[in-house]
Motif scaffolding. Sequence first.
Motif, PDB file in Angstrom:
ATOM      1  N   PHE A   1       0.843  -1.196   0.000  1.00  0.00           N
ATOM      2  CA  PHE A   1       0.000   0.000   0.000  1.00  0.00           C
ATOM      3  C   PHE A   1       0.878   1.246   0.000  1.00  0.00           C
ATOM      4  O   PHE A   1       1.898   1.285   0.672  1.00  0.00           O
ATOM      5  N   MET A   2       0.468   2.248  -0.740  1.00  0.00           N
ATOM      6  CA  MET A   2       1.221   3.500  -0.754  1.00  0.00           C
ATOM      7  C   MET A   2       0.280   4.679  -0.585  1.00  0.00           C
ATOM      8  O   MET A   2      -0.679   4.827  -1.333  1.00  0.00           O
ATOM      9  N   MET A   3       0.561   5.506   0.409  1.00  0.00           N
ATOM     10  CA  MET A   3      -0.186   6.762   0.547  1.00  0.00           C
ATOM     11  C   MET A   3       0.680   7.828  -0.117  1.00  0.00           C
ATOM     12  O   MET A   3       0.761   7.901  -1.319  1.00  0.00           O
ATOM     13  N   ALA A   4       1.379   8.637   0.681  1.00  0.00           N
ATOM     14  CA  ALA A   4       2.227   9.673   0.080  1.00  0.00           C
ATOM     15  C   ALA A   4       3.519   9.082  -0.495  1.00  0.00           C
ATOM     16  O   ALA A   4       4.165   9.679  -1.345  1.00  0.00           O
ATOM     17  N   GLY A   5       3.893   7.904  -0.017  1.00  0.00           N
ATOM     18  CA  GLY A   5       5.099   7.272  -0.544  1.00  0.00           C
ATOM     19  C   GLY A   5       6.318   7.427   0.354  1.00  0.00           C
ATOM     20  O   GLY A   5       7.439   7.153  -0.076  1.00  0.00           O
ATOM     21  N   GLY A   6       6.098   7.857   1.598  1.00  0.00           N
ATOM     22  CA  GLY A   6       7.217   8.077   2.518  1.00  0.00           C
ATOM     23  C   GLY A   6       8.040   6.825   2.759  1.00  0.00           C
ATOM     24  O   GLY A   6       9.273   6.875   2.766  1.00  0.00           O
ATOM     25  N   THR A   7       7.352   5.687   2.940  1.00  0.00           N
ATOM     26  CA  THR A   7       8.072   4.442   3.204  1.00  0.00           C
ATOM     27  C   THR A   7       8.932   4.062   2.007  1.00  0.00           C
ATOM     28  O   THR A   7      10.096   3.687   2.157  1.00  0.00           O
ATOM     29  N   ILE A   8       8.354   4.184   0.825  1.00  0.00           N
ATOM     30  CA  ILE A   8       9.111   3.800  -0.371  1.00  0.00           C
ATOM     31  C   ILE A   8      10.278   4.756  -0.603  1.00  0.00           C
ATOM     32  O   ILE A   8      11.381   4.326  -0.948  1.00  0.00           O
ATOM     33  N   ALA A   9      10.059   6.047  -0.342  1.00  0.00           N
ATOM     34  CA  ALA A   9      11.175   6.995  -0.435  1.00  0.00           C
ATOM     35  C   ALA A   9      12.256   6.608   0.569  1.00  0.00           C
ATOM     36  O   ALA A   9      13.454   6.711   0.286  1.00  0.00           O
ATOM     37  N   GLY A  10      11.843   6.144   1.748  1.00  0.00           N
ATOM     38  CA  GLY A  10      12.795   5.666   2.762  1.00  0.00           C
ATOM     39  C   GLY A  10      13.608   4.485   2.251  1.00  0.00           C
ATOM     40  O   GLY A  10      14.833   4.463   2.386  1.00  0.00           O
ATOM     41  N   ILE A  11      12.928   3.514   1.640  1.00  0.00           N
ATOM     42  CA  ILE A  11      13.651   2.353   1.093  1.00  0.00           C
ATOM     43  C   ILE A  11      14.643   2.836   0.031  1.00  0.00           C
ATOM     44  O   ILE A  11      15.790   2.383  -0.007  1.00  0.00           O
ATOM     45  N   LYS A  12      14.210   3.758  -0.805  1.00  0.00           N
ATOM     46  CA  LYS A  12      15.094   4.250  -1.869  1.00  0.00           C
ATOM     47  C   LYS A  12      16.364   4.870  -1.293  1.00  0.00           C
ATOM     48  O   LYS A  12      17.471   4.606  -1.791  1.00  0.00           O
ATOM     49  N   SER A  13      16.212   5.673  -0.245  1.00  0.00           N
ATOM     50  CA  SER A  13      17.409   6.269   0.375  1.00  0.00           C
ATOM     51  C   SER A  13      18.319   5.197   0.939  1.00  0.00           C
ATOM     52  O   SER A  13      19.542   5.258   0.805  1.00  0.00           O
ATOM     53  N   LEU A  14      17.697   4.217   1.581  1.00  0.00           N
ATOM     54  CA  LEU A  14      18.480   3.133   2.172  1.00  0.00           C
ATOM     55  C   LEU A  14      19.245   2.383   1.084  1.00  0.00           C
ATOM     56  O   LEU A  14      20.413   2.022   1.246  1.00  0.00           O
ATOM     57  N   LEU A  15      18.588   2.186  -0.048  1.00  0.00           N
ATOM     58  CA  LEU A  15      19.209   1.440  -1.146  1.00  0.00           C
ATOM     59  C   LEU A  15      20.379   2.207  -1.770  1.00  0.00           C
ATOM     60  O   LEU A  15      21.303   1.604  -2.322  1.00  0.00           O
ATOM     61  N   GLU A  16      20.338   3.532  -1.664  1.00  0.00           N
ATOM     62  CA  GLU A  16      21.474   4.326  -2.160  1.00  0.00           C
ATOM     63  C   GLU A  16      22.764   3.939  -1.443  1.00  0.00           C
ATOM     64  O   GLU A  16      23.835   3.975  -2.028  1.00  0.00           O
ATOM     65  N   GLU A  17      22.616   3.582  -0.169  1.00  0.00           N
ATOM     66  CA  GLU A  17      23.789   3.175   0.615  1.00  0.00           C
ATOM     67  C   GLU A  17      24.406   1.885   0.072  1.00  0.00           C
ATOM     68  O   GLU A  17      25.525   1.535   0.415  1.00  0.00           O
ATOM     69  N   PHE A  18      23.634   1.144  -0.695  1.00  0.00           N
ATOM     70  CA  PHE A  18      24.123  -0.106  -1.287  1.00  0.00           C
ATOM     71  C   PHE A  18      24.451   0.097  -2.777  1.00  0.00           C
ATOM     72  O   PHE A  18      24.665  -0.868  -3.486  1.00  0.00           O
ATOM     73  N   ASN A  19      24.424   1.349  -3.210  1.00  0.00           N
ATOM     74  CA  ASN A  19      24.613   1.676  -4.633  1.00  0.00           C
ATOM     75  C   ASN A  19      23.696   0.872  -5.541  1.00  0.00           C
ATOM     76  O   ASN A  19      24.074   0.470  -6.640  1.00  0.00           O
ATOM     77  N   ALA A  20      22.513   0.601  -5.054  1.00  0.00           N
ATOM     78  CA  ALA A  20      21.549  -0.179  -5.841  1.00  0.00           C
ATOM     79  C   ALA A  20      20.814   0.738  -6.813  1.00  0.00           C
ATOM     80  O   ALA A  20      20.648   1.932  -6.559  1.00  0.00           O
ATOM     81  N   THR A  21      20.385   0.178  -7.932  1.00  0.00           N
ATOM     82  CA  THR A  21      19.564   0.910  -8.894  1.00  0.00           C
ATOM     83  C   THR A  21      18.133   0.402  -8.772  1.00  0.00           C
ATOM     84  O   THR A  21      17.887  -0.795  -8.920  1.00  0.00           O
ATOM     85  N   VAL A  22      17.211   1.298  -8.478  1.00  0.00           N
ATOM     86  CA  VAL A  22      15.804   0.900  -8.381  1.00  0.00           C
ATOM     87  C   VAL A  22      15.229   0.855  -9.794  1.00  0.00           C
ATOM     88  O   VAL A  22      15.036   1.889 -10.423  1.00  0.00           O
ATOM     89  N   LYS A  23      14.997  -0.356 -10.290  1.00  0.00           N
ATOM     90  CA  LYS A  23      14.509  -0.531 -11.660  1.00  0.00           C
ATOM     91  C   LYS A  23      12.984  -0.481 -11.729  1.00  0.00           C
ATOM     92  O   LYS A  23      12.423  -0.206 -12.782  1.00  0.00           O
ATOM     93  N   ALA A  24      12.322  -0.795 -10.614  1.00  0.00           N
ATOM     94  CA  ALA A  24      10.862  -0.813 -10.625  1.00  0.00           C
ATOM     95  C   ALA A  24      10.329  -0.732  -9.201  1.00  0.00           C
ATOM     96  O   ALA A  24      11.006  -1.140  -8.253  1.00  0.00           O
ATOM     97  N   ILE A  25       9.135  -0.167  -9.084  1.00  0.00           N
ATOM     98  CA  ILE A  25       8.439  -0.107  -7.801  1.00  0.00           C
ATOM     99  C   ILE A  25       7.024  -0.611  -8.056  1.00  0.00           C
ATOM    100  O   ILE A  25       6.334  -0.104  -8.945  1.00  0.00           O
ATOM    101  N   GLY A  26       6.608  -1.617  -7.315  1.00  0.00           N
ATOM    102  CA  GLY A  26       5.253  -2.144  -7.483  1.00  0.00           C
ATOM    103  C   GLY A  26       4.489  -2.068  -6.176  1.00  0.00           C
ATOM    104  O   GLY A  26       4.981  -2.527  -5.148  1.00  0.00           O
ATOM    105  N   VAL A  27       3.304  -1.456  -6.214  1.00  0.00           N
ATOM    106  CA  VAL A  27       2.448  -1.448  -5.022  1.00  0.00           C
ATOM    107  C   VAL A  27       1.089  -2.019  -5.408  1.00  0.00           C
ATOM    108  O   VAL A  27       0.567  -1.730  -6.479  1.00  0.00           O
ATOM    109  N   LEU A  28       0.570  -2.845  -4.513  1.00  0.00           N
ATOM    110  CA  LEU A  28      -0.739  -3.435  -4.787  1.00  0.00           C
ATOM    111  C   LEU A  28      -1.795  -2.336  -4.890  1.00  0.00           C
ATOM    112  O   LEU A  28      -2.532  -2.266  -5.859  1.00  0.00           O
ATOM    113  N   ALA A  29      -1.855  -1.477  -3.856  1.00  0.00           N
ATOM    114  CA  ALA A  29      -2.897  -0.449  -3.817  1.00  0.00           C
ATOM    115  C   ALA A  29      -2.289   0.908  -3.525  1.00  0.00           C
ATOM    116  O   ALA A  29      -1.377   1.029  -2.716  1.00  0.00           O
TER     117      ALA A  29
END
Lengths: 269, 269
Positions: free
Chosen positions: A203-231
């Motif tokens: 579930f995504m409202m404003a997207g704060g959690t997903i933005a949080g994951i994205k920042s965390l993933l920057e620390e791993f130099n990961a590339t976010v290729k896709a984001i999928g939310v059910l609702a």
Amino acid sequence: MKRSNRLVVLTDYFLENPRQHIKLTYFVELCKTTKSSVSEDLDIIHDVFQQQGKGYLQRTTGAGGGVQYIPEFASEKSVAFITELQRQLEDPVRILPGGYLYMSDILGDPKMVREIGRVFASRFSNLEIDAIVTVATKGIPLAYAVASFLRVPVVIARRDPKVTEGSSVSINYVSGSSRKIQTMVLPKRSLKEGSNVCIIDDFMMAGGTIAGIKSLLEEFNATVKAIGVLAEAEDEEERIVNDYTSLIKISHVDLQNNTITILPGNYNK
Amino acid sequence: MKRSNRLVVLTDYFLENPRQHIKLTYFVELCKTTKSSVSEDLDIIHDVFQQQGKGYLQRTTGAGGGVQYIPEFASEKSVAFITELQRQLEDPVRILPGGYLYMSDILGDPKMVREIGRVFASRFSNLEIDAIVTVATKGIPLAYAVASFLRVPVVIARRDPKVTEGSSVSINYVSGSSRKIQTMVLPKRSLKEGSNVCIIDDFMMAGGTIAGIKSLLEEFNATVKAIGVLAEAEDEEERIVNDYTSLIKISHVDLQNNTITILPGNYNK
């Protein structure tokens, strides 16, 4: 082994091992038959999978030649599934105090979860994803479902570090809707540097959690290729994540008239 | 539809829909063929599944006659899988500070998780289980894997209630090892009164968490038919849960010599 038996064995093998590249010689030995017979079997299975909208067998020729099963839902099947999901979610018995929507039964049904995973995996099939990332708790089953079709591992970020996972990287982020500062943690060992990842959540409202994951993933130099939310929730003016794929959109929960309006998400667009 | 195509279609159907009772007439229409042809197809699939140690097709005769696929791993396959798991867990790179064992890679691999689920589901196949219960977080993927083979829903107890799940039942319990008082919550709507349940978790020390789930389930008048844990700790003198099935036992983590001793759990006994 006779053709009829081989077809059962091979169909089972492909469904249990999607995206795994297998040499034809493996099947020749497994089925005690010839290469040309296996090749004919693969043609039959490929054709049926295609007719059924279940994906296809990808063959490679040459010395290292072989085959892998790419599970891809036909897009009309995905659309039909999303429509059915929409219908189920519009049932007014789902309305909870505060205007929330009860979805735990759908997220608790392994078959539904698997189909949701199949729909996302079909869309993200060509992105060369190395890992699925989610944050505990509700996105976990969806993440595994997607991962099982893409044959990649699942990495789970947590809101509380666990001593049993070794050293971790943590970040603080601001939850979009409640504006609270939260922490998110990912064990160092859980994700290779520079991975291509897909984020999955329920579930995504404003997207704060997903933005949080994205920042965390920057620390791993990961590339976010896709984001999928059910609702996704509708009318979030302050949305801070835009590049996502949603299956449905919770448009309106009307407590007065006891009705729920669910729209398709952006998957079909 | 030709036999060869039908075999692929039917094999796929059974694997995607375990334990679902289907009338033969459904397949007759799906494959545009005759009842006797379908019947012969089912014999072939049944025989192959049996030879492969994948379970069997259960047929019922009469007006409501039909068939369902019961996925049951042959016990020698379960034993082989557990031996392989044991081998993987004995790798000394898994040792974490404090003598913990890193298992997140195994729990993050959808294929491994599915096989663990298959092993438990095979053992619990005849217990007429209505739901799988686990507690967030690490047991969740295992719970879904077991549930997918038993075709039952998953119910997740949490340590923090969520506003989006409606009214809940909560209990306090004492964690066996740390002797801390903890809370566990299950939404009222998530489990029918009087269900037969199976508890699944990743790891058990003294069993405090599982004892907590059991107390919580009493509030739902549920009957605990089975408890499955992936790994148990050895030499827990104060173990408060006894009627469990474990795949492996973490016997000893030797920080000095950098070795791990893993034994088979009680599954094979």
